[in-house]
Design a protein around this motif. Structure first.
Motif, PDB file in Angstrom:
ATOM      1  N   MET A   1       0.850  -1.181   0.000  1.00  0.00           N
ATOM      2  CA  MET A   1       0.000   0.000   0.000  1.00  0.00           C
ATOM      3  C   MET A   1       0.896   1.244   0.000  1.00  0.00           C
ATOM      4  N   GLU A   2       0.639   2.124  -0.919  1.00  0.00           N
ATOM      5  CA  GLU A   2       1.360   3.399  -0.982  1.00  0.00           C
ATOM      6  C   GLU A   2       0.615   4.443  -0.163  1.00  0.00           C
ATOM      7  N   ILE A   3       1.378   5.152   0.648  1.00  0.00           N
ATOM      8  CA  ILE A   3       0.813   6.213   1.481  1.00  0.00           C
ATOM      9  C   ILE A   3       1.403   7.539   1.033  1.00  0.00           C
ATOM     10  N   HIS A   4       0.543   8.523   0.864  1.00  0.00           N
ATOM     11  CA  HIS A   4       0.969   9.876   0.510  1.00  0.00           C
ATOM     12  C   HIS A   4       0.465  10.838   1.584  1.00  0.00           C
ATOM     13  N   ILE A   5       1.235  11.855   1.837  1.00  0.00           N
ATOM     14  CA  ILE A   5       0.840  12.906   2.771  1.00  0.00           C
ATOM     15  C   ILE A   5       0.530  14.154   1.959  1.00  0.00           C
ATOM     16  N   ARG A   6      -0.602  14.769   2.265  1.00  0.00           N
ATOM     17  CA  ARG A   6      -0.979  16.006   1.579  1.00  0.00           C
ATOM     18  C   ARG A   6      -1.758  16.888   2.549  1.00  0.00           C
ATOM     19  N   ALA A   7      -1.920  18.134   2.145  1.00  0.00           N
ATOM     20  CA  ALA A   7      -2.750  19.054   2.925  1.00  0.00           C
ATOM     21  C   ALA A   7      -4.194  18.571   2.897  1.00  0.00           C
ATOM     22  N   ALA A   8      -4.850  18.665   4.033  1.00  0.00           N
ATOM     23  CA  ALA A   8      -6.260  18.283   4.101  1.00  0.00           C
ATOM     24  C   ALA A   8      -7.115  19.286   3.345  1.00  0.00           C
ATOM     25  N   LYS A   9      -8.185  18.771   2.780  1.00  0.00           N
ATOM     26  CA  LYS A   9      -9.179  19.588   2.076  1.00  0.00           C
ATOM     27  C   LYS A   9     -10.510  19.469   2.809  1.00  0.00           C
ATOM     28  N   ILE A  10     -11.378  20.400   2.556  1.00  0.00           N
ATOM     29  CA  ILE A  10     -12.696  20.364   3.192  1.00  0.00           C
ATOM     30  C   ILE A  10     -13.410  19.039   2.904  1.00  0.00           C
ATOM     31  N   GLU A  11     -13.127  18.451   1.764  1.00  0.00           N
ATOM     32  CA  GLU A  11     -13.747  17.166   1.403  1.00  0.00           C
ATOM     33  C   GLU A  11     -13.275  16.020   2.305  1.00  0.00           C
ATOM     34  N   ASP A  12     -12.194  16.227   3.037  1.00  0.00           N
ATOM     35  CA  ASP A  12     -11.657  15.195   3.930  1.00  0.00           C
ATOM     36  C   ASP A  12     -12.287  15.224   5.318  1.00  0.00           C
ATOM     37  N   ASP A  60      -4.257   6.732   0.937  1.00  0.00           N
ATOM     38  CA  ASP A  60      -3.780   5.603   0.148  1.00  0.00           C
ATOM     39  C   ASP A  60      -3.844   5.948  -1.335  1.00  0.00           C
ATOM     40  N   GLU A  61      -3.551   4.981  -2.178  1.00  0.00           N
ATOM     41  CA  GLU A  61      -3.512   5.228  -3.624  1.00  0.00           C
ATOM     42  C   GLU A  61      -4.868   5.637  -4.200  1.00  0.00           C
ATOM     43  N   ASN A  62      -5.953   5.377  -3.467  1.00  0.00           N
ATOM     44  CA  ASN A  62      -7.298   5.791  -3.911  1.00  0.00           C
ATOM     45  C   ASN A  62      -7.763   7.072  -3.231  1.00  0.00           C
ATOM     46  N   GLY A  96       0.647   0.883  13.158  1.00  0.00           N
ATOM     47  CA  GLY A  96       1.792   0.012  12.969  1.00  0.00           C
ATOM     48  C   GLY A  96       2.264  -0.123  11.537  1.00  0.00           C
ATOM     49  N   LYS A  97       1.738   0.681  10.639  1.00  0.00           N
ATOM     50  CA  LYS A  97       2.116   0.622   9.223  1.00  0.00           C
ATOM     51  C   LYS A  97       2.973   1.815   8.784  1.00  0.00           C
ATOM     52  N   GLY A  98       3.417   2.609   9.751  1.00  0.00           N
ATOM     53  CA  GLY A  98       4.264   3.758   9.443  1.00  0.00           C
ATOM     54  C   GLY A  98       3.506   5.019   9.075  1.00  0.00           C
ATOM     55  N   ILE A  99       2.190   4.985   9.148  1.00  0.00           N
ATOM     56  CA  ILE A  99       1.376   6.137   8.766  1.00  0.00           C
ATOM     57  C   ILE A  99       1.572   7.291   9.749  1.00  0.00           C
ATOM     58  N   GLY A 100       1.507   6.997  11.041  1.00  0.00           N
ATOM     59  CA  GLY A 100       1.704   8.032  12.050  1.00  0.00           C
ATOM     60  C   GLY A 100       3.083   8.660  11.932  1.00  0.00           C
ATOM     61  N   ARG A 101       4.087   7.849  11.653  1.00  0.00           N
ATOM     62  CA  ARG A 101       5.452   8.347  11.499  1.00  0.00           C
ATOM     63  C   ARG A 101       5.538   9.320  10.328  1.00  0.00           C
ATOM     64  N   GLN A 102       4.913   8.990   9.217  1.00  0.00           N
ATOM     65  CA  GLN A 102       4.932   9.890   8.058  1.00  0.00           C
ATOM     66  C   GLN A 102       4.218  11.201   8.375  1.00  0.00           C
ATOM     67  N   ILE A 103       3.099  11.110   9.063  1.00  0.00           N
ATOM     68  CA  ILE A 103       2.338  12.314   9.410  1.00  0.00           C
ATOM     69  C   ILE A 103       3.151  13.211  10.340  1.00  0.00           C
TER      70      ILE A 103
END
Length: 166
Positions: A1-12, A60-62, A96-103
């Motif tokens: 699973m690919e994780i990307h970090i981006r600025a949040a949008k109102i849609e989120d 995620d990628e979606n 445990g998937k590294g998401i918190g670390r990336q954030i």
């Protein structure tokens, strides 16, 4: 699973709200008792933007939100203007998937760009995983506030953790 970090949008906001409300109902990661409404979360989002504080999401990628992070004023007095308190939450089932670390790593980069001096984390002392996670990113234990919170019919101690940025 690919994780990307981006600025949040109102849609989120609805996805962020789902993560926050799960934490409120099921954890001591946040000391609120009552779930937030969509309007509450929209107001929170708007206030953060107006104050120049980041809200970022891990997707995620979606483009499904798997977690989010932000920071804000530590205290309102002017002498604390270079100190912020952060929040990082990961969707149930994705720890445990590294998401918190990336954030949190991205929040640290943003804080440095904003010329902030220190980031504070307030963590329930029973949350050994979160304390260890913060230590891996350079945060140091700086004190414990005994019985500072109350949730789930018990008193909670808070571990203060700090990262000096400069």
């Amino acid at each position: 699973m690919e994780i990307h970090i981006r600025a949040a949008k109102i849609e989120d906001i609805e996805a962020i709200l789902e993560v926050v409300n799960d934490a409120i109902l099921n954890t001591t990661a946040i000391y609120d008792y009552d779930v937030r409404t969509l309007n509450d979360q929209i107001d929170w989002f708007t206030e953060k933007q107006e104050q120049g504080f980041p809200i970022i999401v891990a997707v995620d990628e979606n483009d499904n939100v798997l977690g989010f992070g932000t920071y804000g004023s530590f205290r309102l007095k002017i002498g604390y203007k270079f100190t912020v308190e952060h929040s990082v939450y990961v969707k149930e089932g994705f720890s445990g998937k590294g998401i918190g670390r990336q954030i949190l790593s991205e929040l640290i980069l943003i804080a440095r760009k904003q010329k902030l001096h220190t980031i504070i984390g307030l963590i329930d002392t029973d949350n050994a995983g979160s304390i260890a996670f913060h230590e891996k990113l350079g945060f140091e234990k700086t004190g414990i506030l005994r019985e500072a919170g109350y949730k789930f019919e018990r008193w909670l101690d808070v571990q203060l953790m700090q990262l000096i940025l400069q």
